[in-house]
Design a protein around this motif. Structure first.
Motif, mmCIF file in Angstrom:
data_model
loop_
_atom_site.group_PDB
_atom_site.id
_atom_site.type_symbol
_atom_site.label_atom_id
_atom_site.label_comp_id
_atom_site.label_asym_id
_atom_site.label_seq_id
_atom_site.Cartn_x
_atom_site.Cartn_y
_atom_site.Cartn_z
ATOM 1 N N ALA A 163 70.076 8.500 51.422
ATOM 2 C CA ALA A 163 69.653 7.135 51.074
ATOM 3 C C ALA A 163 68.213 7.072 50.551
ATOM 4 C CB ALA A 163 69.793 6.233 52.297
ATOM 5 N N GLY A 164 67.479 8.191 50.609
ATOM 6 C CA GLY A 164 66.053 8.173 50.242
ATOM 7 C C GLY A 164 65.845 8.175 48.738
ATOM 8 N N PRO A 165 64.550 8.201 48.307
ATOM 9 C CA PRO A 165 64.229 8.195 46.880
ATOM 10 C C PRO A 165 64.797 9.424 46.155
ATOM 11 C CG PRO A 165 62.286 7.684 48.197
ATOM 12 C CD PRO A 165 63.347 8.127 49.151
ATOM 13 N N LEU A 166 65.531 9.163 45.084
ATOM 14 C CA LEU A 166 66.293 10.229 44.410
ATOM 15 C C LEU A 166 65.931 10.291 42.924
ATOM 16 C CD1 LEU A 166 68.644 12.289 44.681
ATOM 17 C CD2 LEU A 166 70.216 10.403 44.130
ATOM 18 N N LEU A 167 65.472 11.484 42.507
ATOM 19 C CA LEU A 167 65.194 11.732 41.089
ATOM 20 C C LEU A 167 66.291 12.622 40.527
ATOM 21 C CD1 LEU A 167 61.431 12.816 41.473
ATOM 22 C CD2 LEU A 167 62.284 10.516 40.924
ATOM 23 N N VAL A 168 66.608 12.461 39.253
ATOM 24 C CA VAL A 168 67.549 13.370 38.599
ATOM 25 C C VAL A 168 66.831 13.991 37.407
ATOM 26 C CG1 VAL A 168 69.753 13.583 37.396
ATOM 27 C CG2 VAL A 168 69.570 12.072 39.380
ATOM 28 N N LYS A 169 66.923 15.321 37.309
ATOM 29 C CA LYS A 169 66.181 16.030 36.260
ATOM 30 C C LYS A 169 67.075 16.266 35.043
ATOM 31 C CE LYS A 169 62.996 19.833 35.582
ATOM 32 N NZ LYS A 169 62.216 20.848 36.276
ATOM 33 N N LEU A 170 66.638 15.766 33.911
ATOM 34 C CA LEU A 170 67.465 15.777 32.703
ATOM 35 C C LEU A 170 67.115 16.935 31.772
ATOM 36 C CD1 LEU A 170 67.579 11.939 31.951
ATOM 37 C CD2 LEU A 170 69.083 13.323 33.398
ATOM 38 N N SER A 171 68.016 17.137 30.802
ATOM 39 C CA SER A 171 67.886 18.258 29.877
ATOM 40 C C SER A 171 67.525 17.777 28.481
ATOM 41 C CB SER A 171 69.217 19.011 29.806
ATOM 42 O OG SER A 171 69.177 19.946 28.758
ATOM 43 N N PRO A 172 66.584 18.496 27.820
ATOM 44 C CA PRO A 172 66.289 18.136 26.420
ATOM 45 C C PRO A 172 67.443 18.537 25.506
ATOM 46 C CG PRO A 172 65.147 20.159 27.003
ATOM 47 C CD PRO A 172 65.826 19.676 28.267
ATOM 48 N N ASN A 173 68.398 19.272 26.050
ATOM 49 C CA ASN A 173 69.522 19.770 25.236
ATOM 50 C C ASN A 173 70.701 18.809 25.212
ATOM 51 O OD1 ASN A 173 67.934 22.129 25.151
ATOM 52 N ND2 ASN A 173 68.777 22.758 27.115
ATOM 53 N N ALA A 174 70.585 17.682 25.931
ATOM 54 C CA ALA A 174 71.711 16.743 26.014
ATOM 55 C C ALA A 174 71.864 16.013 24.681
ATOM 56 C CB ALA A 174 71.458 15.735 27.130
ATOM 57 N N PRO A 175 73.055 16.078 24.083
ATOM 58 C CA PRO A 175 73.235 15.362 22.815
ATOM 59 C C PRO A 175 73.116 13.850 22.988
ATOM 60 C CG PRO A 175 75.262 16.538 23.441
ATOM 61 C CD PRO A 175 74.230 16.835 24.487
ATOM 62 N N GLU A 176 73.473 13.334 24.170
ATOM 63 C CA GLU A 176 73.360 11.886 24.405
ATOM 64 C C GLU A 176 72.449 11.650 25.606
ATOM 65 O OE1 GLU A 176 77.432 9.826 24.143
ATOM 66 O OE2 GLU A 176 77.833 11.870 24.807
ATOM 67 N N LEU A 177 71.186 11.942 25.423
ATOM 68 C CA LEU A 177 70.244 11.890 26.545
ATOM 69 C C LEU A 177 70.197 10.505 27.203
ATOM 70 C CD1 LEU A 177 67.984 13.329 28.148
ATOM 71 C CD2 LEU A 177 66.386 12.500 26.418
ATOM 72 N N VAL A 178 70.127 9.467 26.397
ATOM 73 C CA VAL A 178 70.007 8.116 26.959
ATOM 74 C C VAL A 178 71.285 7.738 27.718
ATOM 75 C CG1 VAL A 178 69.901 5.669 26.303
ATOM 76 C CG2 VAL A 178 68.224 7.289 25.393
ATOM 77 N N ALA A 179 72.432 8.136 27.209
ATOM 78 C CA ALA A 179 73.696 7.834 27.907
ATOM 79 C C ALA A 179 73.729 8.541 29.262
ATOM 80 C CB ALA A 179 74.886 8.265 27.061
ATOM 81 N N VAL A 180 73.231 9.768 29.315
ATOM 82 C CA VAL A 180 73.174 10.501 30.587
ATOM 83 C C VAL A 180 72.231 9.773 31.549
ATOM 84 C CG1 VAL A 180 72.516 12.676 31.705
ATOM 85 C CG2 VAL A 180 73.702 12.734 29.504
#
Ligand SMILES: Cc1cc2nc3c(=O)[nH]c(=O)nc-3n(C[C@H](O)[C@H](O)[C@H](O)COP(=O)(O)O)c2cc1C
Length: 309
Positions: A163-180
């Motif tokens: 339930a605590g503060p949660l970050l998700v680390k994204l990839s510059p390789n994602a073709p749809e970065l904003v959708a992810v």
């Protein structure tokens, strides 16, 4: 003029915006505390899985002139051992005021949840899900971060146990970065870290006539990644309302301010620490403060996201 460098990262107060990026100084309490004592406002531990992993054989990291290429292969002692070390780090970090961010990964959504369940007992201020490592694709398949549904499933599975503060680390390789990004925020992420390494890339040893890294391919970090990382942060900040740790090639006050102007709340430093050592946090902070003083900017809030116009 007193310059206010404090930032609020998903409800966690940091003394300044600089964050030790995951994987650079491992997860040993001593090095995490050393980064904080030398000026980091938060420190991220090396990504950890439920079971221990040896990782790839050497060579795994190479400085090639414009940054690093690495395929460490997510070596870690496993969540049960790491929990003890992070509990110690959490305690020893308290006098510095820096926050502990525990990075976790899994091969399935349940694998993420199982590892977070164990690591959360160390009481890190934040948990970061590494869904974006490009160096283990031959073993685990496509990173979750390349697909909005897969990224959301991993986030949802963790939300069910943490339930605590949660970050998700994204990839510059994602073709749809904003959708992810939108998918993981809808699934319960409180913030994003952008970005993990770019690629994969490859370098070849002319004498051996073979790829240099044992894994053949690896992720690109450091200066070569910076313009891509800034663009990713800019796109994300324009699309989602959660805080972002802008990470990729930052090694000066100028680079860190650029991330803030793109919309980042905090700024990760990884490869720069490899090159310079722990003096980098104080130097970058001083350079940021100098610029702010010259420009009569009292707080980072005044310039955050200003590049959006
Ligand atoms: C040797 C090395 C190991 C890394 N290990 C991890 C890791 O375990 N987990 C993770 O999320 N990112 C890992 N990263 C990525 C960094 O945290 C960071 O996102 C990336 O290097 C871009 O930032 P930089 O240019 O400041 O290094 C690693 C990077 C390097 C160079």
């Amino acid at each position: 003029m007193a310059i206010d460098m404090r930032v609020d990262l998903a409800g966690v107060s940091l003394p300044n915006p600089l964050v030790l990026a995951s994987g650079i100084w491992g997860s040993v309490a001593g090095t995490l505390v050393r980064a904080a004592s030398n000026g980091a406002g938060a420190v991220t531990s090396k990504s950890c899985s439920l079971a221990p992993r040896i990782g790839h054989p050497n060579p795994t990291v190479l400085h090639w002139g414009h940054g690093f290429i690495n395929a460490v292969g997510l070596s870690n002692p496993g969540a049960h051992v790491q929990r003890q070390e992070l509990a110690r780090a959490h305690e020893e970090l308290a006098p510095t005021g820096a926050a502990l961010i525990a990075s976790v990964f899994g091969d399935t959504p349940q694998g993420f949840a199982d590892a977070v369940h164990v690591i959360a007992e160390a009481e890190p201020e934040l948990v970061e899900l590494n869904i974006s490592c490009p160096n283990v694709e031959s073993e685990f398949g496509r990173p979750f971060a390349l697909d909005p549904d897969a990224a959301a499933r991993a986030t949802e599975a963790v939300r069910a146990v943490y339930a605590g503060p949660l970050l998700v680390k994204l990839s510059p390789n994602a073709p749809e970065l904003v959708a992810v990004a939108r998918a993981v925020v809808a699934a319960g992420a409180d913030g994003l870290t952008a970005v993990n390494t770019l690629g994969p890339g490859m370098l070849i040893d002319l004498e051996a006539r073979r790829p240099i890294l044992s894994n053949r391919v690896g992720g690109i970090s450091g200066p070569a990644l910076r313009p891509v990382a800034v663009r990713c942060v800019f796109e994300l900040a324009g699309a989602v309302a959660v805080p972002i740790i802008g990470t990729g090639g930052v090694s000066s006050g100028h680079d860190a301010l650029e991330m803030i102007m793109a919309g980042a709340t905090a700024v990760g430093i990884g490869s720069g620490l490899y090159c310079e050592g722990d003096g980098i946090f104080r130097r970058v902070l001083e350079e940021m403060e100098q610029w702010m003083e010259q420009e009569a900017v009292d707080s980072l809030d005044e310039i955050r996201g200003c590049a959006h116009g």
